[in-house]
Design an enzyme around this catalytic site. Structure first.
Site, PDB file in Angstrom:
ATOM      1  N   GLU A 176       0.796  -1.236   0.000  1.00 20.38           N
ATOM      2  CA  GLU A 176       0.000   0.000   0.000  1.00 20.38           C
ATOM      3  C   GLU A 176       0.823   1.279   0.000  1.00 20.38           C
ATOM      4  OE1 GLU A 176      -2.695  -0.500   3.291  1.00 20.38           O
ATOM      5  OE2 GLU A 176      -3.463  -2.380   2.512  1.00 20.38           O
ATOM      6  N   GLU A 281      -6.343 -10.645  -1.521  1.00 20.85           N
ATOM      7  CA  GLU A 281      -7.141 -10.477  -0.294  1.00 20.85           C
ATOM      8  C   GLU A 281      -8.628 -10.429  -0.639  1.00 20.85           C
ATOM      9  OE1 GLU A 281      -5.660  -7.225   2.124  1.00 20.85           O
ATOM     10  OE2 GLU A 281      -3.572  -7.742   1.733  1.00 20.85           O
TER      11      GLU A 281
HETATM   12  O1  9MR Z   1      -7.278  -8.418   8.328  1.00 13.84           O
HETATM   13  C1  9MR Z   1      -6.373  -7.582   9.004  1.00 13.84           C
HETATM   14  C2  9MR Z   1      -6.996  -7.115  10.322  1.00 13.84           C
HETATM   15  O2  9MR Z   1      -7.148  -8.228  11.198  1.00 13.84           O
HETATM   16  C3  9MR Z   1      -6.134  -6.056  10.968  1.00 13.84           C
HETATM   17  O3  9MR Z   1      -6.795  -5.538  12.109  1.00 13.84           O
HETATM   18  C4  9MR Z   1      -5.846  -4.952   9.970  1.00 13.84           C
HETATM   19  C5  9MR Z   1      -4.973  -3.918  10.632  1.00 13.84           C
HETATM   20  O4  9MR Z   1      -4.276  -3.154   9.801  1.00 13.84           O
HETATM   21  O5  9MR Z   1      -5.229  -5.495   8.818  1.00 13.84           O
HETATM   22  C6  9MR Z   1      -6.066  -6.382   8.148  1.00 13.84           C
HETATM   23  O6  9MR Z   1      -5.438  -6.833   6.952  1.00 13.84           O
HETATM   24  C7  9MR Z   1      -5.165  -5.840   5.982  1.00 13.84           C
HETATM   25  C8  9MR Z   1      -3.959  -6.299   5.207  1.00 13.84           C
HETATM   26  O7  9MR Z   1      -2.889  -6.540   6.070  1.00 13.84           O
HETATM   27  C9  9MR Z   1      -3.559  -5.269   4.158  1.00 13.84           C
HETATM   28  N1  9MR Z   1      -4.659  -4.950   3.305  1.00 13.84           N
HETATM   29  C10 9MR Z   1      -5.896  -4.589   3.955  1.00 13.84           C
HETATM   30  C11 9MR Z   1      -6.292  -5.679   4.955  1.00 13.84           C
HETATM   31  C12 9MR Z   1      -7.632  -5.372   5.567  1.00 13.84           C
HETATM   32  O8  9MR Z   1      -7.544  -4.223   6.322  1.00 13.84           O
END
Ligand code: 9MR
Length: 390
Positions: A176, A281
């Site tokens: 990102e 994802e």
């Molecule tokens: O699914 C993840 C969630 O449990 C966490 O709280 C969150 C915190 O940043 O991150 C989520 O995963 C993210 C991923 O690492 C990067 N792309 C977006 C995902 C959803 O937020």
């Protein structure tokens, strides 16, 4: 062409209706009837159904990795051939303090995935989020300069990616880094190191883990401007001889978002760069989105819970399940017809209860975005996905 699409849609809806009806009839108390429909409702094995096309992966939460959901673990090994840790390898988890690494969860996942021959994707080495403040400070607490931050980055990548070289098959090296218009996001990494911080991250990862594939991962990559940003980024690395092996499109989608033609255009454009393309994802929210401007996955969004945004707290109405099924069919039509360009499709979670969607952009909602429901049952429409669009 338009006619074909129209008749495909009608056909898909009919097939899905029949599937949902057959699934409902599983609940029929008549034993002979339910035996027949049980047979119909037999789940497909995703990794088998798609094995000639692309890997099928899932994200695993910490409790799953640590074996606290044994039924989910069996589902992972029986259905998927790739895994990504949802949070356990992020900087704040694995390297919370300057001289302190916590490898328990990641070691456990590496062992699990190696034993079960799963393609393991490390997520993620450099990200603006879930990164502790100390990373951007020197040991005496003063702000890091370029040299100090590059050294912190190098030590982290060496310790983490280096530890698992040959055992983790691929890394989301940078996550990102782009704004919606394709420019570089302003983050501490960018502010302190400058435009070339991604180049350093990829070069360091290649040195630390020469056997791993190295990816750039981001959300909303269907957007034409963001797509161009990725293309510029990849070309810059390629022109400098720095390895980048693929791009991951996160794909946090909804029933009417985004425009799948744009999604398909991005898949084709990234593949044309001669690199791997992954959907990393995938999930499809069925809930109304409270902030039209900010769909995607900006994790900093956190709105107060309102019940009008949580319309299905007990179960998903059949009519909405049908819309979800249709949306998944449309997404898999794109994936199946571009299968030659796609290396992997990973869902962001195994089952609905685990999904981050229940907590974003509002805590405490009930979403239904994945292929397995809260009791780990495969949804009825899943068996139609391998044929979608073919
Ligand atoms: O699914 C993840 C969630 O449990 C966490 O709280 C969150 C915190 O940043 O991150 C989520 O995963 C993210 C991923 O690492 C990067 N792309 C977006 C995902 C959803 O937020």
């Amino acid at each position: 062409m338009a006619n074909n699409t129209y008749s495909f849609k009608i056909y898909a809806i009919l097939v899905l209706c029949l599937m949902l009806i057959s699934c409902q009839s599983d609940k029929n108390p008549n034993p002979s009837k339910s035996a027949a429909s049980n047979q119909q409702a037999k789940p497909i094995v995703l990794k088998e159904a798609f094995k000639e096309r692309y890997r099928v992966g899932t994200a695993m939460s910490l409790v799953q990795i640590m074996g606290e959901e044994p039924d989910t673990l069996s589902l992972v090994t029986s259905q998927f051939n790739s895994v990504t840790p949802e949070n356990s390898m992020k900087w704040e988890r694995i390297h919370p303090e300057r001289n302190k690494y916590k490898f328990k969860a990641s070691d456990t996942l590496v062992e699990f995935s190696n034993q079960n021959k799963l393609f393991l994707v490390g997520h993620t080495l450099v990200w603006h989020s879930q990164t502790p403040d100390w990373v951007f400070q020197q040991a005496d607490g003063s702000p890091s300069d370029r040299k100090a931050l590059l050294e912190t980055m190098r030590l982290h990548i060496e310790a983490v990616a280096g530890r698992y070289d040959g055992k983790i098959q691929a890394w989301d090296v940078v996550n990102e880094a782009l704004n919606e218009d394709g420019s570089l996001r302003s983050s501490k990494w960018h502010e302190i190191i400058g435009d070339d911080y991604l180049e350093h991250a990829f070069a360091m990862a290649a040195k630390a883990s020469p056997h791993a594939k190295l990816y750039y991962n981001d959300y909303n990559l269907f957007k034409p401007e963001k797509r161009q940003g990725v293309i510029r980024l990849v070309k810059r690395l390629q022109s400098k001889g720095i390895p980048i092996h693929g791009v991951g499109l996160q794909a946090h989608y909804a029933l009417d978002y985004p425009d799948l033609n744009e999604f398909e255009d991005s898949i084709k454009a990234f593949a044309a760069l001669g690199i791997d393309v992954m959907i990393t994802e995938l999930d499809v929210s069925v809930l109304p989105f409270p902030d039209e401007e900010n769909q995607g996955a900006d994790v900093s969004l956190n709105l107060a819970l309102q019940s009008k945004f949580d319309p299905y707290p007990n179960q998903l109405p059949e009519s909405v399940e049908l819309q979800l099924a249709q949306r998944y069919m449309e997404i898999f039509s794109v994936l199946n017809r571009n299968a030659k360009l796609i290396d992997r499709v990973t869902f962001w979670g195994v089952h609905d209860k685990q999904s981050w969607r229940n907590g974003w952009p509002m805590q405490g909602r009930h979403d239904y975005p994945l292929l397995f429901d809260r009791s780990l049952k495969q949804k009825a429409f899943v068996k139609a996905l391998p044929q979608a669009g073919l």
